[in-house]
Design an enzyme around this catalytic site. Structure first.
Site, PDB file in Angstrom:
ATOM      1  NE  ARG A 194      -6.820   0.823  11.654  1.00  0.00           N
ATOM      2  CZ  ARG A 194      -5.531   0.627  11.071  1.00  0.00           C
ATOM      3  NH1 ARG A 194      -4.662   1.509  11.248  1.00  0.00           N
ATOM      4  NH2 ARG A 194      -5.045  -0.511  10.634  1.00  0.00           N
ATOM      5  CG  MET A 200       6.944  24.043  -0.403  1.00  0.00           C
ATOM      6  SD  MET A 200       5.794  24.955  -1.295  1.00  0.00           S
ATOM      7  CE  MET A 200       4.553  25.372  -0.073  1.00  0.00           C
ATOM      8  CE1 TYR A 225       9.919  32.884   3.747  1.00  0.00           C
ATOM      9  CE2 TYR A 225      10.179  30.397   3.414  1.00  0.00           C
ATOM     10  CZ  TYR A 225       9.951  31.686   3.091  1.00  0.00           C
ATOM     11  OH  TYR A 225       9.423  31.626   1.792  1.00  0.00           O
ATOM     12  CE  LYS A 253      -0.454  -0.186   5.008  1.00  0.00           C
ATOM     13  NZ  LYS A 253      -1.131  -0.508   6.224  1.00  0.00           N
TER      14      LYS A 253
HETATM   15  C1  LIG Z   1      -0.657  -1.313   6.878  1.00  0.00           C
HETATM   16  C2  LIG Z   1      -1.250  -2.778   7.289  1.00  0.00           C
HETATM   17  C3  LIG Z   1      -0.600  -3.992   7.528  1.00  0.00           C
HETATM   18  C4  LIG Z   1       1.162  -4.079   7.140  1.00  0.00           C
HETATM   19  O1  LIG Z   1       1.411  -3.533   8.500  1.00  0.00           O
HETATM   20  P1  LIG Z   1       2.982  -3.436   8.880  1.00  0.00           P
HETATM   21  O2  LIG Z   1       3.098  -3.393  10.346  1.00  0.00           O
HETATM   22  O3  LIG Z   1       3.411  -2.590   7.914  1.00  0.00           O
HETATM   23  O4  LIG Z   1       3.751  -4.796   8.504  1.00  0.00           O
HETATM   24  C5  LIG Z   1      -1.032  -5.074   7.817  1.00  0.00           C
HETATM   25  N1  LIG Z   1      -2.400  -5.053   8.011  1.00  0.00           N
HETATM   26  C6  LIG Z   1      -3.216  -4.063   7.803  1.00  0.00           C
HETATM   27  C7  LIG Z   1      -4.865  -4.165   8.090  1.00  0.00           C
HETATM   28  C8  LIG Z   1      -2.780  -2.613   7.557  1.00  0.00           C
HETATM   29  O5  LIG Z   1      -3.519  -1.916   7.415  1.00  0.00           O
END
Ligand SMILES: *Cc1c(COP(=O)(O)O)cnc(C)c1O
Length: 372
Positions: free
Chosen positions: A140, A316, A268, A46
């Site tokens: 969550r 930036m 800045y 991801k």
């Molecule tokens: C991001 C995520 C993972 C991977 O977690 P890591 O700690 O980066 O290995 C696994 N399961 C879910 C549901 C996640 O959101």
């Protein structure tokens, strides 16, 4: 006002900021996790493979022991398919109006966290492969335990009608980076309960996955038939127990240097003042490129054989580095972070300077930084 003794700004360096990804490091990390996972290893790619390039990380992981890919959105999964990746892919975080038709059509498994999602996936047509998603203690993503029995029963009805197959049950641990946190045992218990409820409803999901990076490294009791590992593949160990290989090196060429008198104010807000005559180097990257502004006054880079402090605020697009009485030629390349083998700062140090975790640094490198 600063008096310019020398001013060697150039019109632009030959190359700009650059992010290099060491795929050998990702291969090594993948083998470490494959060896510690009794079941299947899902490479979580991801957020563009945690900023390392989703398809490149996916290909490398699949070649070194992973057999599954995992992403949050269906869009990310379809991008992997468009890039030619044919391995099983799971997408686990989608709104109810996501394109489940495209997911099923591309052979992308989807997580189902609610009855509304189950209905949407059912409407997407015959053949969906779903992983029921239980909230195992984070409040969550995933179904609340109170909704789980009804979700399992409805999923079983859909399965019996032939419209979909429940191939997995997933949960996630919120405190796995602290191995003795009692929340881990509670999460494992919640997950075991969820599996029991699914079984009682008649479901027989072969893919049962709870552990991510930290639990895979520290909590054998959390391992079922698959682990979902993201951070660990790119060299980040949230549990701090295992030596992994960082894979990113961020460099930037000095645009130029200038000699300034004592008392010169930099950047800045004029937050920093030269305490003595000194030489400053300008690097063309800033918070838009992923250097957190909150690191001002703490950060360092490696330039011309030494660590050099970043002085003044992070802008930036640029930062200023104090070279003391050393000189560098314009175009000399600074290492902002790397694996740390040669004395350069690491992602872990940048995270500490920013008061955050390594994940936020590696996923935050801006789009205008060239990748190689
Ligand atoms: C991001 C995520 C993972 C991977 O977690 P890591 O700690 O980066 O290995 C696994 N399961 C879910 C549901 C996640 O959101």
């Amino acid at each position: 006002m600063s008096a310019l003794l020398t001013d060697r700004l150039t019109a632009g360096a030959a190359t700009g900021p650059r992010l290099a990804v060491d795929l050998d490091a990702i291969a090594t990390n993948t083998r470490t996790f494959a060896a510690r996972t009794p079941g299947a290893l899902m490479a979580v790619v991801k957020a563009d493979g945690f900023g390392h390039g989703a398809s490149a990380v996916a290909r490398t992981a699949l070649a070194h022991g992973a057999s599954w890919l995992g992403v949050t959105s269906i869009g990310e999964a379809l991008a992997l398919r468009a890039d030619g990746l044919r391995a099983p892919v799971l997408s686990w975080l989608n709104p109810v109006d996501a394109d489940f038709v495209a997911a099923v059509g591309s052979g992308v498994d989807v997580a189902v966290p609610s009855l509304a999602h189950l209905e949407a996936v059912t409407r997407a047509g015959i053949g969906a492969r779903v992983h029921l998603h239980l909230d195992t203690g984070m409040a969550r993503d995933g179904a609340a335990p109170s909704e789980w029995p009804a979700l399992c029963r409805a999923a079983r009805r859909a399965e019996r009608s032939g419209v979909l197959r429940v191939v997995g049950v997933m949960g996630h641990l919120g405190c796995a980076d602290v191995p003795d946190d009692p929340a881990n045992a509670a999460g494992r218990t919640a997950y075991a309960w969820g599996l029991g409820v699914a079984r009682a409803a008649g479901l027989r999901p072969p893919l049962r996955h709870l552990a991510a990076t930290a639990a895979t490294l520290t909590d054998p009791a959390a391992l079922h038939t698959m682990s979902r590992v993201g951070a660990g593949l790119v060299g980040i160990d949230p549990s701090g127990t295992t030596r992994l290989s960082p894979a990113l090196t961020l460099t930037a060429p000095a645009v130029g240097t200038r000699r300034v008198v004592a008392g010169t104010s930099v950047g800045y807000g004029h937050d920093w003042h030269a305490g003595r005559p000194t030489t400053l180097a300008l690097l063309p990257l800033g918070y838009a490129d992923g250097l957190p502004r909150s690191t001002g006054g703490r950060a360092e880079v490696w330039l011309a054989g030494r660590r050099r402090p970043v002085v003044g605020r992070v802008s930036m697009d640029q930062v200023v580095v104090d070279l003391g009485d050393d000189a560098v030629l314009p175009g000399t390349v600074a290492t902002v972070f790397g694996p740390g083998h040669h004395g350069e700062p690491t992602v872990a140090e940048w995270a500490a300077w920013a008061g955050t975790i390594e994940h936020e640094i590696v996923t935050g490198i801006g789009a205008r930084v060239a990748r190689s």
